[in-house]
Design an enzyme around this catalytic site. Sequence first.
Site, PDB file in Angstrom:
ATOM      1  N   ARG A 184      35.101  45.089  40.030  1.00  0.00           N
ATOM      2  CA  ARG A 184      34.190  44.066  40.589  1.00  0.00           C
ATOM      3  C   ARG A 184      32.755  44.263  40.127  1.00  0.00           C
ATOM      4  O   ARG A 184      31.978  43.316  40.074  1.00  0.00           O
ATOM      5  CB  ARG A 184      34.244  44.090  42.112  1.00  0.00           C
ATOM      6  CG  ARG A 184      35.604  43.776  42.699  1.00  0.00           C
ATOM      7  CD  ARG A 184      36.027  42.348  42.403  1.00  0.00           C
ATOM      8  NE  ARG A 184      37.359  42.081  42.952  1.00  0.00           N
ATOM      9  CZ  ARG A 184      38.037  40.962  42.709  1.00  0.00           C
ATOM     10  NH1 ARG A 184      37.520  40.014  41.937  1.00  0.00           N
ATOM     11  NH2 ARG A 184      39.230  40.801  43.216  1.00  0.00           N
ATOM     12  N   GLU A 194      32.108  30.089  39.903  1.00  0.00           N
ATOM     13  CA  GLU A 194      32.167  31.557  39.829  1.00  0.00           C
ATOM     14  C   GLU A 194      30.772  32.037  39.408  1.00  0.00           C
ATOM     15  O   GLU A 194      30.125  31.391  38.587  1.00  0.00           O
ATOM     16  CB  GLU A 194      33.227  31.965  38.808  1.00  0.00           C
ATOM     17  CG  GLU A 194      33.432  33.443  38.644  1.00  0.00           C
ATOM     18  CD  GLU A 194      34.575  33.771  37.676  1.00  0.00           C
ATOM     19  OE1 GLU A 194      35.723  33.343  37.928  1.00  0.00           O
ATOM     20  OE2 GLU A 194      34.297  34.430  36.671  1.00  0.00           O
ATOM     21  N   TYR A 224      46.207  42.851  42.557  1.00  0.00           N
ATOM     22  CA  TYR A 224      46.663  41.545  43.040  1.00  0.00           C
ATOM     23  C   TYR A 224      48.188  41.522  43.064  1.00  0.00           C
ATOM     24  O   TYR A 224      48.839  42.054  42.144  1.00  0.00           O
ATOM     25  CB  TYR A 224      46.190  40.412  42.101  1.00  0.00           C
ATOM     26  CG  TYR A 224      44.750  39.953  42.267  1.00  0.00           C
ATOM     27  CD1 TYR A 224      43.955  40.337  43.337  1.00  0.00           C
ATOM     28  CD2 TYR A 224      44.203  39.081  41.327  1.00  0.00           C
ATOM     29  CE1 TYR A 224      42.645  39.882  43.452  1.00  0.00           C
ATOM     30  CE2 TYR A 224      42.900  38.620  41.436  1.00  0.00           C
ATOM     31  CZ  TYR A 224      42.115  39.026  42.504  1.00  0.00           C
ATOM     32  OH  TYR A 224      40.828  38.570  42.615  1.00  0.00           O
ATOM     33  N   ARG A 268      45.601  41.540  27.327  1.00  0.00           N
ATOM     34  CA  ARG A 268      44.496  42.483  27.562  1.00  0.00           C
ATOM     35  C   ARG A 268      45.024  43.801  28.105  1.00  0.00           C
ATOM     36  O   ARG A 268      44.647  44.881  27.649  1.00  0.00           O
ATOM     37  CB  ARG A 268      43.499  41.864  28.550  1.00  0.00           C
ATOM     38  CG  ARG A 268      42.466  42.852  29.062  1.00  0.00           C
ATOM     39  CD  ARG A 268      41.399  42.201  29.938  1.00  0.00           C
ATOM     40  NE  ARG A 268      41.924  41.568  31.143  1.00  0.00           N
ATOM     41  CZ  ARG A 268      41.174  40.958  32.051  1.00  0.00           C
ATOM     42  NH1 ARG A 268      39.852  40.873  31.873  1.00  0.00           N
ATOM     43  NH2 ARG A 268      41.716  40.418  33.122  1.00  0.00           N
ATOM     44  N   TYR A 273      45.742  31.871  31.431  1.00  0.00           N
ATOM     45  CA  TYR A 273      45.009  33.021  31.966  1.00  0.00           C
ATOM     46  C   TYR A 273      45.960  34.208  32.186  1.00  0.00           C
ATOM     47  O   TYR A 273      45.599  35.362  31.953  1.00  0.00           O
ATOM     48  CB  TYR A 273      44.303  32.652  33.279  1.00  0.00           C
ATOM     49  CG  TYR A 273      43.666  33.866  33.933  1.00  0.00           C
ATOM     50  CD1 TYR A 273      42.657  34.581  33.289  1.00  0.00           C
ATOM     51  CD2 TYR A 273      44.099  34.320  35.178  1.00  0.00           C
ATOM     52  CE1 TYR A 273      42.089  35.710  33.868  1.00  0.00           C
ATOM     53  CE2 TYR A 273      43.538  35.448  35.770  1.00  0.00           C
ATOM     54  CZ  TYR A 273      42.533  36.138  35.106  1.00  0.00           C
ATOM     55  OH  TYR A 273      41.984  37.260  35.684  1.00  0.00           O
TER      56      TYR A 273
HETATM   57  C1  3EB Z   1      38.926  36.817  40.578  1.00  0.00           C
HETATM   58  O1  3EB Z   1      38.162  37.358  41.354  1.00  0.00           O
HETATM   59  C2  3EB Z   1      38.383  35.647  39.830  1.00  0.00           C
HETATM   60  O2  3EB Z   1      40.240  38.478  34.457  1.00  0.00           O
HETATM   61  O3  3EB Z   1      38.446  39.459  33.705  1.00  0.00           O
HETATM   62  C3  3EB Z   1      36.783  37.131  37.763  1.00  0.00           C
HETATM   63  C4  3EB Z   1      36.216  38.068  36.896  1.00  0.00           C
HETATM   64  C5  3EB Z   1      38.073  36.696  37.537  1.00  0.00           C
HETATM   65  C6  3EB Z   1      36.954  38.584  35.838  1.00  0.00           C
HETATM   66  C7  3EB Z   1      39.034  38.736  34.515  1.00  0.00           C
HETATM   67  C8  3EB Z   1      38.799  37.222  36.467  1.00  0.00           C
HETATM   68  C9  3EB Z   1      38.249  38.156  35.620  1.00  0.00           C
HETATM   69  O4  3EB Z   1      40.111  37.178  40.425  1.00  0.00           O
HETATM   70  C10 3EB Z   1      38.703  35.669  38.405  1.00  0.00           C
END
Ligand code: 3EB
Length: 331
Positions: free
Chosen positions: A218, A324, A205, A153, A146
């Site tokens: 989001r 999820e 993050y 990306r 990941y």
């Molecule tokens: C998170 O909240 C969970 O890398 O495109 C959720 C939605 C998550 C999209 C992405 C990753 C992605 O971090 C993981």
Amino acid sequence: VSQEKIQKPGFGIKCKLSLDPVDQILANEKVFAVVSFGEQCVASGNSRHFQSGLPSINQVGLKEVWFGDLPVKHGITDGCYWAGTDSLLFVALWIQESETGNLSDGIKQAYDRILAFIKSRGYSKLVRVWNHFADINAGMDDQERYKQFCHGRHQALVKAGYGKSDFSAASAVGHKAGNTIIYLIAGRDACTHFENPRQVSAYCYPREYGPQSPSFARATYYGSDGNGIVFFSGTASIIGHETRNEGDLQGQLDVTLDNLDKLTESIARQIHPNRPIKPDVLKVYIRHPDQLDSIRTRIESHFGEQPQVAYLQADICRADLLVEIEAVCAL
Ligand code: 3EB
């Protein structure tokens, strides 16, 4: 004054789940794309049929159908499967990893291609992106797949001129199908991206989650004057930037559903103050299919009858996450 929703034709976009045969769905020329849920993750030869590689746990032959209010044009160009109207363009690309060597480079090349394609057609805004690839949690520490994906990306996005404020709603989940699929909705016109008040933006993050923070928002709102559609990204049991309730399914569902509720309320306040926002279609990504019944019970009691729900077997991008949820809400 008319209270009717007025929107220019061609801006409409809706989603529904269906068990109808692909050919029957595609007989409707207003369908952008059919995403089928099953073990196959390969190009089908049909420009509007996207095979995702994610199996439905409880409904064989389940599909997600995206349709608008005008006939679409569609085709296959430079490996990109596409369909669109004047305002929106769906594009899917499958890649075989063996062709590309390392995952990060393969993802970067795939994004390079898909971003060049949407730009060449004049749809440079990202509206919603899905990414599915194999063994998402394999690899240790910074080499976890990941994290390699996030690196590839991001490299492509930056090179194509996209920054944080351009990142759209997205999902990145793993399957067992071998190939990678990236599919997305691109737009000619600007859309609005939202963050969750309970969560650190993924693109912020801290380093502990990998050398490259994930490039997504989001949620994304596509529309105007409170009409249109809201796309919620994959949402999981994360508060701030930390996973909550590791190993505890009910605890993860509490946090995940609360995250969705808080994000929904926050978006509603900003675009839609007089009407609540309710999901029409949910996709629930489930790591352990034997947890379907417990998850389904919670989803049904939380959301009631309205949403259609796809329960899909998938690996979530953090190894400690069990579930999820993503959503689509027509306004
Ligand atoms: C998170 O909240 C969970 O890398 O495109 C959720 C939605 C998550 C999209 C992405 C990753 C992605 O971090 C993981």
